[in-house]
Motif scaffolding. Structure first.
Motif, PDB file in Angstrom:
ATOM      1  N   GLY A  74       0.785  -1.218   0.000  1.00 39.88           N
ATOM      2  CA  GLY A  74       0.000   0.000   0.000  1.00 39.88           C
ATOM      3  C   GLY A  74       0.821   1.274   0.000  1.00 39.88           C
ATOM      4  O   GLY A  74       0.290   2.361   0.255  1.00 39.88           O
ATOM      5  N   ALA A  75       2.123   1.150  -0.322  1.00 37.57           N
ATOM      6  CA  ALA A  75       3.005   2.324  -0.279  1.00 37.57           C
ATOM      7  C   ALA A  75       2.919   3.175  -1.532  1.00 37.57           C
ATOM      8  O   ALA A  75       3.456   4.283  -1.568  1.00 37.57           O
ATOM      9  CB  ALA A  75       4.457   1.877  -0.065  1.00 37.57           C
ATOM     10  N   GLY A  76       2.250   2.659  -2.588  1.00 39.61           N
ATOM     11  CA  GLY A  76       2.075   3.436  -3.806  1.00 39.61           C
ATOM     12  C   GLY A  76       3.146   3.238  -4.853  1.00 39.61           C
ATOM     13  O   GLY A  76       3.111   3.863  -5.914  1.00 39.61           O
ATOM     14  N   GLY A  77       4.106   2.350  -4.596  1.00 45.31           N
ATOM     15  CA  GLY A  77       5.186   2.107  -5.552  1.00 45.31           C
ATOM     16  C   GLY A  77       5.202   0.672  -6.028  1.00 45.31           C
ATOM     17  O   GLY A  77       4.711  -0.234  -5.347  1.00 45.31           O
TER      18      GLY A  77
ATOM     19  N   ASP B 293      19.023   1.394  -1.980  1.00 41.85           N
ATOM     20  CA  ASP B 293      18.949   1.662  -3.416  1.00 41.85           C
ATOM     21  C   ASP B 293      17.732   1.009  -4.045  1.00 41.85           C
ATOM     22  O   ASP B 293      17.588   0.987  -5.271  1.00 41.85           O
ATOM     23  CB  ASP B 293      20.229   1.186  -4.118  1.00 41.85           C
ATOM     24  CG  ASP B 293      20.424  -0.325  -4.021  1.00 41.85           C
ATOM     25  OD1 ASP B 293      19.605  -0.993  -3.358  1.00 41.85           O
ATOM     26  OD2 ASP B 293      21.398  -0.830  -4.599  1.00 41.85           O
ATOM     27  N   GLY B 294      16.841   0.453  -3.214  1.00 48.48           N
ATOM     28  CA  GLY B 294      15.619  -0.163  -3.709  1.00 48.48           C
ATOM     29  C   GLY B 294      15.726  -1.648  -3.954  1.00 48.48           C
ATOM     30  O   GLY B 294      14.759  -2.272  -4.379  1.00 48.48           O
ATOM     31  N   THR B 295      16.890  -2.236  -3.676  1.00 50.67           N
ATOM     32  CA  THR B 295      17.103  -3.656  -3.950  1.00 50.67           C
ATOM     33  C   THR B 295      17.761  -4.346  -2.760  1.00 50.67           C
ATOM     34  O   THR B 295      18.646  -3.779  -2.116  1.00 50.67           O
ATOM     35  CB  THR B 295      17.998  -3.841  -5.191  1.00 50.67           C
ATOM     36  OG1 THR B 295      17.342  -3.294  -6.331  1.00 50.67           O
ATOM     37  CG2 THR B 295      18.291  -5.312  -5.443  1.00 50.67           C
TER      38      THR B 295
ATOM     39  N   THR C 193      11.797   4.136  -5.102  1.00 48.37           N
ATOM     40  CA  THR C 193      12.364   4.143  -3.757  1.00 48.37           C
ATOM     41  C   THR C 193      11.818   5.265  -2.893  1.00 48.37           C
ATOM     42  O   THR C 193      12.057   5.282  -1.685  1.00 48.37           O
ATOM     43  CB  THR C 193      13.894   4.244  -3.819  1.00 48.37           C
ATOM     44  OG1 THR C 193      14.256   5.392  -4.605  1.00 48.37           O
ATOM     45  CG2 THR C 193      14.494   3.002  -4.455  1.00 48.37           C
ATOM     46  N   ASP C 194      11.077   6.210  -3.472  1.00 56.60           N
ATOM     47  CA  ASP C 194      10.398   7.223  -2.655  1.00 56.60           C
ATOM     48  C   ASP C 194       9.224   6.620  -1.900  1.00 56.60           C
ATOM     49  O   ASP C 194       8.739   7.200  -0.929  1.00 56.60           O
ATOM     50  CB  ASP C 194       9.890   8.377  -3.534  1.00 56.60           C
ATOM     51  CG  ASP C 194      11.019   9.220  -4.086  1.00 56.60           C
ATOM     52  OD1 ASP C 194      12.107   9.220  -3.472  1.00 56.60           O
ATOM     53  OD2 ASP C 194      10.814   9.874  -5.128  1.00 56.60           O
ATOM     54  N   LYS C 195       8.753   5.438  -2.362  1.00 55.23           N
ATOM     55  CA  LYS C 195       7.579   4.802  -1.769  1.00 55.23           C
ATOM     56  C   LYS C 195       7.950   3.623  -0.868  1.00 55.23           C
ATOM     57  O   LYS C 195       7.294   3.373   0.140  1.00 55.23           O
ATOM     58  CB  LYS C 195       6.647   4.307  -2.879  1.00 55.23           C
ATOM     59  CG  LYS C 195       6.220   5.376  -3.871  1.00 55.23           C
ATOM     60  CD  LYS C 195       5.356   6.438  -3.225  1.00 55.23           C
ATOM     61  CE  LYS C 195       4.856   7.423  -4.268  1.00 55.23           C
ATOM     62  NZ  LYS C 195       4.009   8.487  -3.670  1.00 55.23           N
ATOM     63  N   PHE C 196       9.010   2.869  -1.241  1.00 57.72           N
ATOM     64  CA  PHE C 196       9.357   1.661  -0.503  1.00 57.72           C
ATOM     65  C   PHE C 196      10.863   1.450  -0.571  1.00 57.72           C
ATOM     66  O   PHE C 196      11.494   1.758  -1.574  1.00 57.72           O
ATOM     67  CB  PHE C 196       8.621   0.449  -1.091  1.00 57.72           C
ATOM     68  CG  PHE C 196       8.648  -0.760  -0.200  1.00 57.72           C
ATOM     69  CD1 PHE C 196       7.772  -0.859   0.875  1.00 57.72           C
ATOM     70  CD2 PHE C 196       9.541  -1.787  -0.422  1.00 57.72           C
ATOM     71  CE1 PHE C 196       7.787  -1.967   1.707  1.00 57.72           C
ATOM     72  CE2 PHE C 196       9.569  -2.894   0.398  1.00 57.72           C
ATOM     73  CZ  PHE C 196       8.691  -2.994   1.470  1.00 57.72           C
ATOM     74  N   LEU C 197      11.437   0.916   0.521  1.00 58.06           N
ATOM     75  CA  LEU C 197      12.896   0.746   0.625  1.00 58.06           C
ATOM     76  C   LEU C 197      13.602   2.062   0.338  1.00 58.06           C
ATOM     77  O   LEU C 197      14.638   2.107  -0.304  1.00 58.06           O
ATOM     78  CB  LEU C 197      13.384  -0.351  -0.335  1.00 58.06           C
ATOM     79  CG  LEU C 197      12.962  -1.780  -0.011  1.00 58.06           C
ATOM     80  CD1 LEU C 197      13.427  -2.749  -1.083  1.00 58.06           C
ATOM     81  CD2 LEU C 197      13.502  -2.220   1.345  1.00 58.06           C
TER      82      LEU C 197
END
Length: 231
Positions: free
Chosen positions: A140-143, A182-184, A174-178
């Motif tokens: 539900g974070a939008g990303g 670096d998103g990974t 990555t603005d929404k999750f992690l």
């Protein structure tokens, strides 16, 4: 557990009441020392009770629901997932599994903000499976978020299986999750599974390279699962 459309309780209830559904209806109840989701505990390293209800047709279609207690966020203590898909053997030891899932959370009026749908595909050859999951609104974070996993099973004895798996989780926003990475991140798992006293026992070690405090730490876990075939 790992839907572009949510499967609700009424639809599932009507399905399992049909005579054809009852012929392939089962439940599995799992008790685990820690609910790990891609290497991250969702119970603060506490135990979890996880029941499921599954219907499988002779043609390969399936539908089900799975639940667990959780404690990854305040005032949210229950996860219930719904899923539907199609499994088929392609010949030459190849198999294909396509499906959708919907994760839902309960405990307060804010818990549903974590709900999200997901689609998946799994391609297997013999004892090796390559899986891919994608969610456009992860937790539900939008990303967007996708996970790629490779799993291999090795039969050590008639009653003992070594399960090796590794996966890569990637956030497309990555603005929404992690947002603090670096998103990974990567997650790997080594497990031993076997049948004893009419149940399936699994001992596992999980670890990740996730660089966030208190998340993805090296973890040993033990679970026991019992399946009940209704008809």
């Amino acid at each position: 557990m790992r839907i572009s459309k949510k499967i609700g309780f009424p639809a599932l209830f009507m399905l399992v009441l049909s005579p054809a559904a009852l012929a392939n209806l089962s439940s599995t109840v799992t008790l685990t020392s820690n609910y790990l989701f891609n290497g991250i505990t969702l119970t603060e390293d506490d135990p979890a009770l996880q029941p499921s209800l599954d219907w499988v047709s002779d043609s390969g279609w399936y539908v089900g629901s799975w639940g667990s207690n959780v404690s990854f966020v305040e005032n949210t203590d229950l996860e219930v997932d719904f899923y539907a898909g199609y499994y088929t053997e392609l010949g030459g030891n190849w198999a294909l599994d396509l499906g959708v899932a919907h994760y839902t959370y309960y405990g307060s009026s804010e818990s549903s903000a974590f709900d999200y749908p997901e689609a998946y595909i799994k391609v297997s050859y013999d004892n090796t499976t390559l899986s891919y999951w994608y969610a456009s609104d992860y937790f539900g974070a939008g990303g967007g978020h996708y996970i790629v996993m490779l799993t291999h099973n090795m039969q050590l004895t008639d009653n003992l299986t070594l399960i090796l798996s590794g996966d890569r989780s990637t956030s497309t926003d990555t603005d929404k999750f992690l947002r603090d990475t670096d998103g990974t991140y990567h997650h790997w798992r080594v497990a031993l599974a076997g049948e004893w006293l009419g149940a399936r026992w699994t001992a596992a070690f999980d670890d990740t390279d996730l660089a966030l405090d208190d998340l993805g730490e090296p973890t040993f876990s033990l679970s026991v699962a019992k399946t009940f075939n209704w008809l």
